[in-house]
Each structure stands twice: as C-alpha cells, then as structure tokens.
Scaffold this motif. Structure first.
Motif, short mmCIF file in Angstrom:
data_model
loop_
_atom_site.label_atom_id
_atom_site.label_comp_id
_atom_site.label_asym_id
_atom_site.label_seq_id
_atom_site.Cartn_x
_atom_site.Cartn_y
_atom_site.Cartn_z
N UNK A 3 0.82 -1.21 0.00
CA UNK A 3 0.00 0.00 0.00
C UNK A 3 0.86 1.26 0.00
N UNK A 4 1.96 1.21 0.74
CA UNK A 4 2.87 2.35 0.85
C UNK A 4 3.80 2.48 -0.35
N UNK A 5 3.75 1.50 -1.26
CA UNK A 5 4.60 1.54 -2.45
C UNK A 5 6.05 1.17 -2.19
N UNK A 6 6.29 0.41 -1.10
CA UNK A 6 7.66 0.07 -0.72
C UNK A 6 8.12 -1.28 -1.25
N UNK A 7 7.18 -2.14 -1.64
CA UNK A 7 7.53 -3.47 -2.16
C UNK A 7 6.77 -3.78 -3.44
N UNK A 8 7.30 -4.76 -4.15
CA UNK A 8 6.65 -5.31 -5.36
C UNK A 8 6.36 -6.77 -5.13
N UNK A 9 5.28 -7.24 -5.71
CA UNK A 9 4.96 -8.67 -5.72
C UNK A 9 5.02 -9.12 -7.18
N UNK A 10 5.88 -10.08 -7.47
CA UNK A 10 5.97 -10.60 -8.83
C UNK A 10 5.88 -12.12 -8.79
N UNK A 11 5.30 -12.69 -9.82
CA UNK A 11 5.21 -14.14 -9.90
C UNK A 11 6.60 -14.75 -10.06
N UNK A 12 6.81 -15.85 -9.38
CA UNK A 12 8.08 -16.57 -9.46
C UNK A 12 8.28 -17.07 -10.88
N UNK A 13 9.51 -17.00 -11.37
CA UNK A 13 9.80 -17.49 -12.72
C UNK A 13 9.79 -19.01 -12.76
N UNK A 14 10.12 -19.65 -11.62
CA UNK A 14 10.19 -21.11 -11.59
C UNK A 14 8.86 -21.76 -11.21
N UNK A 15 8.02 -21.06 -10.45
CA UNK A 15 6.73 -21.61 -10.02
C UNK A 15 5.72 -20.47 -10.00
N UNK A 16 4.89 -20.41 -11.03
CA UNK A 16 3.96 -19.29 -11.21
C UNK A 16 2.94 -19.17 -10.07
N UNK A 17 2.81 -20.23 -9.24
CA UNK A 17 1.88 -20.16 -8.10
C UNK A 17 2.47 -19.35 -6.95
N UNK A 18 3.77 -19.14 -6.97
CA UNK A 18 4.45 -18.43 -5.88
C UNK A 18 4.70 -16.98 -6.26
#
Length: 145
Positions: free
Chosen positions: A76-91
């Motif tokens: 919410x504060x714009x301090x982190x990113x969430x990206x899908x894992x390249x090896x396991x798209x569920x993570x």
C-alpha cells in the motif's frame, strides 16, 4: 557461576544497549512511520533481494498470516513489489521498489547521522577508540545462538 558483583555489568550492558536501540528508533523520522517488523522486513529484502512471503515470515519468526498483513501495508505504501516466481507461477516473490530501498537507506542514514553527532558531542577520542574496539566482541554476542 559468577558472583553478583561480576554479573552487574551484564545487566548494565543489557540496559544501555536497550536504551540505545530505543533512542535510535526515535531519531529516525522515516522509521517512525513503520512498525519494527515492517522495518525489519524491508531490511531483509535489501539484504537478500527477492524472497517468498513464507521465507520472510520464517526469518521474522511470525506466522504467514501476520506477514501477509505486513506485506499488504508495505505494498500500500509503495515500498515493495509482488511478482510471480519465474520457476513456479503459483508463488509470489517480494522485492523492494526504488522507494522501498530509498526508505530503508534513509532510515539508516538518519540514525547514523544522529549516532555520529552524539558520539562526537559526548565522547573523547579515547572513548571513541573504545567504542571501535567494542564492535568485534558485541558482534560475537549478537551472532551467538
């Protein structure tokens, strides 16, 4: 077993270290905007790069659910990113944004500036040398399991 007089320095050391930590936390305006665990999480991400939420929870010794709440606030504060894992798209891999990295570095800088000012204002050159020499044994204590 050591006698009570010898043990007093242990209690004194604990007290002064605890007071110094509390003082350092107050000396960063930036740090006051985040909880201790949020600041620690940002520090882990700066140190390790991208991590899974479960890895962060384990490192912080909190539940995955608690980490999820922390990550939601940091997102919410714009301090982190969430990206899908390249090896396991569920993570999902958590990493710092530029703003997140700047925030953690600014907190550290604010604390370092205050500590340097306090040391220079209160300690003689000899006392400053003692502080430098104390870093190695204090590091050993911190690393003790």
């Amino acid at each position: 077993m050591s006698n009570e007089k010898d043990f007093q320095y242990v209690s004194d050391l604990r007290t002064v270290v605890t007071r110094l930590i509390k003082k350092l936390r107050r000396e960063s305006i930036t740090a006051q905007q985040l909880s201790l665990t949020e600041r620690s999480t940002l520090g882990l991400l700066l140190q390790h790069g991208g991590l899974l939420p479960s890895e962060l929870a384990s490192m912080e010794k909190i539940t995955n659910q608690s980490m999820s709440q922390i990550l939601s606030h940091l997102l919410e504060e714009g301090l982190i990113l969430r990206t899908n894992s390249e090896t396991d798209k569920r993570k999902v891999v958590i990493s710092l944004t530029v703003k997140g990295e700047q925030t953690i570095l600014k907190m550290r800088s604010e604390r370092d500036e205050w500590l340097e000012k306090a040391i220079n204002a209160t300690c003689t050159a000899e006392e400053q040398e003692i502080l430098k020499q104390a870093i190695a044994p204090l590091t050993k204590i911190v690393d003790f399991e």
